[in-house]
Motif scaffolding. Structure first.
Motif, short mmCIF file in Angstrom:
data_model
loop_
_atom_site.label_atom_id
_atom_site.label_comp_id
_atom_site.label_asym_id
_atom_site.label_seq_id
_atom_site.Cartn_x
_atom_site.Cartn_y
_atom_site.Cartn_z
N LEU A 1 0.84 -1.19 0.00
CA LEU A 1 0.00 0.00 0.00
C LEU A 1 0.88 1.25 0.00
CD1 LEU A 1 -2.78 1.36 0.25
CD2 LEU A 1 -2.58 1.14 2.73
N ARG A 2 1.91 1.24 0.82
CA ARG A 2 2.83 2.39 0.89
C ARG A 2 3.54 2.60 -0.43
NH1 ARG A 2 4.75 0.51 6.61
NH2 ARG A 2 3.26 1.62 7.91
N ARG A 3 3.95 1.49 -1.01
CA ARG A 3 4.60 1.57 -2.31
C ARG A 3 3.68 2.21 -3.35
NH1 ARG A 3 8.09 -0.65 -5.92
NH2 ARG A 3 9.38 -1.46 -4.27
N ALA A 4 2.44 1.73 -3.33
CA ALA A 4 1.47 2.25 -4.29
C ALA A 4 1.20 3.73 -4.03
CB ALA A 4 0.16 1.45 -4.21
N ALA A 5 1.09 4.08 -2.75
CA ALA A 5 0.81 5.47 -2.38
C ALA A 5 1.96 6.38 -2.83
CB ALA A 5 0.61 5.57 -0.87
N ALA A 6 3.18 5.89 -2.65
CA ALA A 6 4.35 6.68 -3.03
C ALA A 6 4.40 6.89 -4.55
CB ALA A 6 5.63 6.00 -2.57
N LYS A 7 4.05 5.84 -5.28
CA LYS A 7 4.10 5.89 -6.75
C LYS A 7 2.96 6.71 -7.31
CE LYS A 7 7.54 4.30 -8.56
NZ LYS A 7 8.43 3.20 -8.27
N THR A 8 1.76 6.33 -6.97
CA THR A 8 0.59 6.83 -7.69
C THR A 8 -0.28 7.73 -6.83
OG1 THR A 8 -0.83 4.99 -7.07
CG2 THR A 8 0.60 4.65 -8.96
N GLY A 9 0.32 8.44 -5.88
CA GLY A 9 -0.48 9.31 -5.03
C GLY A 9 -1.29 8.52 -4.02
N VAL A 10 -2.10 9.22 -3.24
CA VAL A 10 -2.89 8.55 -2.22
C VAL A 10 -3.94 7.69 -2.89
CG1 VAL A 10 -4.26 8.87 -0.14
CG2 VAL A 10 -2.61 10.63 -0.81
N GLN A 11 -3.84 6.42 -2.64
CA GLN A 11 -4.74 5.51 -3.34
C GLN A 11 -4.92 4.27 -2.49
OE1 GLN A 11 -3.61 5.59 -7.42
NE2 GLN A 11 -4.96 3.88 -7.94
N SER A 12 -6.07 3.67 -2.55
CA SER A 12 -6.29 2.51 -1.70
C SER A 12 -6.26 1.21 -2.49
CB SER A 12 -7.63 2.65 -0.98
OG SER A 12 -8.66 2.80 -1.92
N MET A 13 -6.13 1.35 -3.81
CA MET A 13 -6.02 0.14 -4.62
C MET A 13 -4.56 -0.31 -4.65
SD MET A 13 -8.91 -0.80 -5.67
CE MET A 13 -8.52 -1.93 -6.99
N VAL A 14 -4.37 -1.59 -4.41
CA VAL A 14 -3.01 -2.12 -4.46
C VAL A 14 -2.95 -3.24 -5.48
CG1 VAL A 14 -1.17 -3.22 -3.13
CG2 VAL A 14 -2.67 -1.58 -2.02
N GLN A 15 -2.01 -3.13 -6.39
CA GLN A 15 -1.80 -4.19 -7.37
C GLN A 15 -0.85 -5.22 -6.79
OE1 GLN A 15 -3.51 -4.25 -10.30
NE2 GLN A 15 -4.51 -2.45 -9.40
N LEU A 16 -1.24 -6.48 -6.85
CA LEU A 16 -0.37 -7.55 -6.37
C LEU A 16 -0.14 -8.54 -7.51
CD1 LEU A 16 -2.24 -8.18 -3.00
CD2 LEU A 16 -0.10 -6.93 -3.30
N PRO A 17 0.88 -8.27 -8.32
CA PRO A 17 1.09 -9.08 -9.52
C PRO A 17 1.41 -10.54 -9.21
CG PRO A 17 2.96 -7.61 -9.15
CD PRO A 17 1.88 -7.20 -8.20
N MET A 18 1.93 -10.81 -8.03
CA MET A 18 2.36 -12.19 -7.72
C MET A 18 1.16 -13.08 -7.38
SD MET A 18 2.35 -10.06 -5.01
CE MET A 18 3.93 -9.25 -5.12
N THR A 19 1.38 -14.38 -7.46
CA THR A 19 0.31 -15.33 -7.13
C THR A 19 0.24 -15.53 -5.62
OG1 THR A 19 1.75 -17.26 -7.15
CG2 THR A 19 0.80 -16.61 -9.27
N ARG A 20 -0.79 -16.22 -5.19
CA ARG A 20 -0.93 -16.55 -3.76
C ARG A 20 0.25 -17.42 -3.31
NH1 ARG A 20 -4.17 -13.02 -4.07
NH2 ARG A 20 -6.43 -13.18 -3.90
N GLN A 21 0.66 -18.29 -4.21
CA GLN A 21 1.79 -19.16 -3.88
C GLN A 21 3.06 -18.34 -3.65
OE1 GLN A 21 1.66 -22.81 -3.57
NE2 GLN A 21 3.43 -22.09 -2.42
N ASP A 22 3.24 -17.31 -4.45
CA ASP A 22 4.38 -16.42 -4.26
C ASP A 22 4.32 -15.76 -2.88
OD1 ASP A 22 5.47 -16.88 -6.78
OD2 ASP A 22 4.41 -15.21 -7.70
N MET A 23 3.15 -15.27 -2.55
CA MET A 23 3.00 -14.62 -1.24
C MET A 23 3.31 -15.62 -0.13
SD MET A 23 -0.56 -12.47 -1.55
CE MET A 23 -1.16 -12.01 -3.17
N ALA A 24 2.80 -16.82 -0.28
CA ALA A 24 3.03 -17.86 0.72
C ALA A 24 4.53 -18.12 0.88
CB ALA A 24 2.30 -19.14 0.33
N ASP A 25 5.22 -18.26 -0.24
CA ASP A 25 6.65 -18.57 -0.19
C ASP A 25 7.46 -17.39 0.35
OD1 ASP A 25 6.09 -21.03 -1.21
OD2 ASP A 25 6.77 -20.61 -3.24
#
Lengths: 247, 247
Positions: free
Chosen positions: B160-184
DNA sequence: CGGTCTCTTGAGTTAAATCAAAGGCGGTGG
DNA sequence: CCACCGCCTTTGATTTAACTCAAGAGACCG
């Protein structure tokens, strides 16, 4: 070796440093030794990072206290290690002596200036930072997916290697830290650490002598149980496709 | 901005670099862009570390495969990040594109030479390495003692912080990785990640839209659940003495 | 030699892993 | 445009490794 460092009266010592090359430790050698009592803290997380330290003797734990009061030990430092190098404004962690410890300090500004000006020192520092980074990665792997036994074995193996490097081939390992320290470092509880050590002792892998030293009886077994395969496979040709799950 | 051959004449060109200061990214700007397909790997653990990379667009996962075949993701890199800086001879990890990704590369020797010769670049690189180190420490804390929910919240908050820093104050967060990536990455299983996201959604903290983006509805709650207290206490005055145990 | 602190051991609990299966999203081709 | 297929994700049921709580044993100190 040249430029500003030349300006001062270093030219006389430069002769020496060509014979005996400049080292990071050398920077500290003129500094007075300071002694720390067991449990005494050197600096706290959040403090202004005014100094860089070299451990002359003893051991310290590096840790953070998290919001709920628990402690996470992110590393231990021993004789010859530097402390407080890879950070900017403030210390990111606290440092506390485990046993009676001797350190030398250098003002961060002085340290950084000296390193910047030396063609010899810069790569040395870079190498240290890389090692620190590699250690952090290994620790992440350990914490991500190793079992309690694997964690303990990895830990013991690391200390065995350290001991072997220092004091020749030897199977006795000194562990100055408490079981609680190990637990906080390995992401386990003290009870699990204790039980795991007992189990390894029962298996004949270890022999405990007193609280702070162990004799490694079967280093090979220890290495296998650590699950690293000694930095990349030597045993079985790696589990077929991709599946073995956690722990 | 400049090529390395330029650097020799630097003292004379300093005028220029005052107008438009030298940056690490600038080193890469003349390099051709290379495109990576989703899943394509950039380099493998153990490869000769011949190049340093800058991510121009997209995202990669940084991981190691351990002896039993499991994968540990030690980090993700995104637009603007450097890759392959803090290591010596060989890459300590593999890097793989998550989505279509554009990168630029520089020979390690060229990169290091350019940095060594520039008074401006050296502190920039140092700062990046420090950030990398700090991130590694945070990750160790996370893996040492956070619960599944805390891990997920910490992860989402970071993005969220990364997104906010890049694209202004925003509550949408892009998570390009899969759930498995997050798990790992978080030291969990895919099922636990999925369940935890569901729970956060049920609580009204998140809204999921598709697989790869979430809307953060209650960022404050998310921060509290992350258990960092936004980098050192703001809530309760810290649990009295020292005891709350794991998770 | 007694006190204190650390460590070990035991019994029971729990959060997350594992095993299993169903659901949904996205791409492909009819 | 819709139906189908494959892969990723979600959900459910059960297991388990490690945690928690509790008490006892052993080391180290004055």
């Amino acid at each position: 070796m040249f430029l500003t460092s030349y300006n001062r009266e270093r030219s006389t010592t430069n002769l020496l440093s060509q014979v005996e090359p400049e080292t990071l430790s050398g920077l500290f050698s003129r500094q007075p030794v300071e002694c720390l009592q067991p449990g005494q803290s050197l600096f706290l997380e959040g403090d202004d990072a005014k100094h860089v330290f070299e451990v002359a003797e003893g051991a310290l734990r590096i840790f953070r206290i998290i919001s709920d009061g628990r402690r996470v030990i992110t590393g231990f430092v021993f004789e010859g290690d530097l402390l407080g190098v890879s950070l900017k404004g403030n210390y990111l962690y606290s440092a506390e002596a485990i046993v009676g410890t001797k350190i030398r300090r250098l003002a961060r500004r002085t340290f950084e200036a000296a390193v910047q000006e030396s063609e010899e020192l810069r790569p040395q520092l870079f190498a240290r930072v890389c090692d620190e980074m590699a250690a952090a990665q290994d620790q992440m792997v350990l914490l991500s997916c190793k079992s309690a036994e694997e964690r303990l074995c990895t830990f013991l193996l690391k200390h065995l290697r350290r001991a072997a490097a220092k004091t020749g081939v030897q199977s006795m390992v000194q562990l100055p830290m408490t079981r609680q320290d190990m637990a906080d470092y390995l992401g386990l509880t003290i009870e699990t650490v204790s039980r795991t050590i007992t189990k390894l002792t029962t298996k004949g892998v270890l022999g405990c002598v007193g609280r702070h030293s162990v004799k490694i009886i079967k280093p090979m077994t220890l290495a296998q149980l650590a699950g690293d395969n000694d930095e990349y496979g030597w045993g079985e040709p790696m589990v077929s496709a991709d599946e073995r799950r956690h722990h």
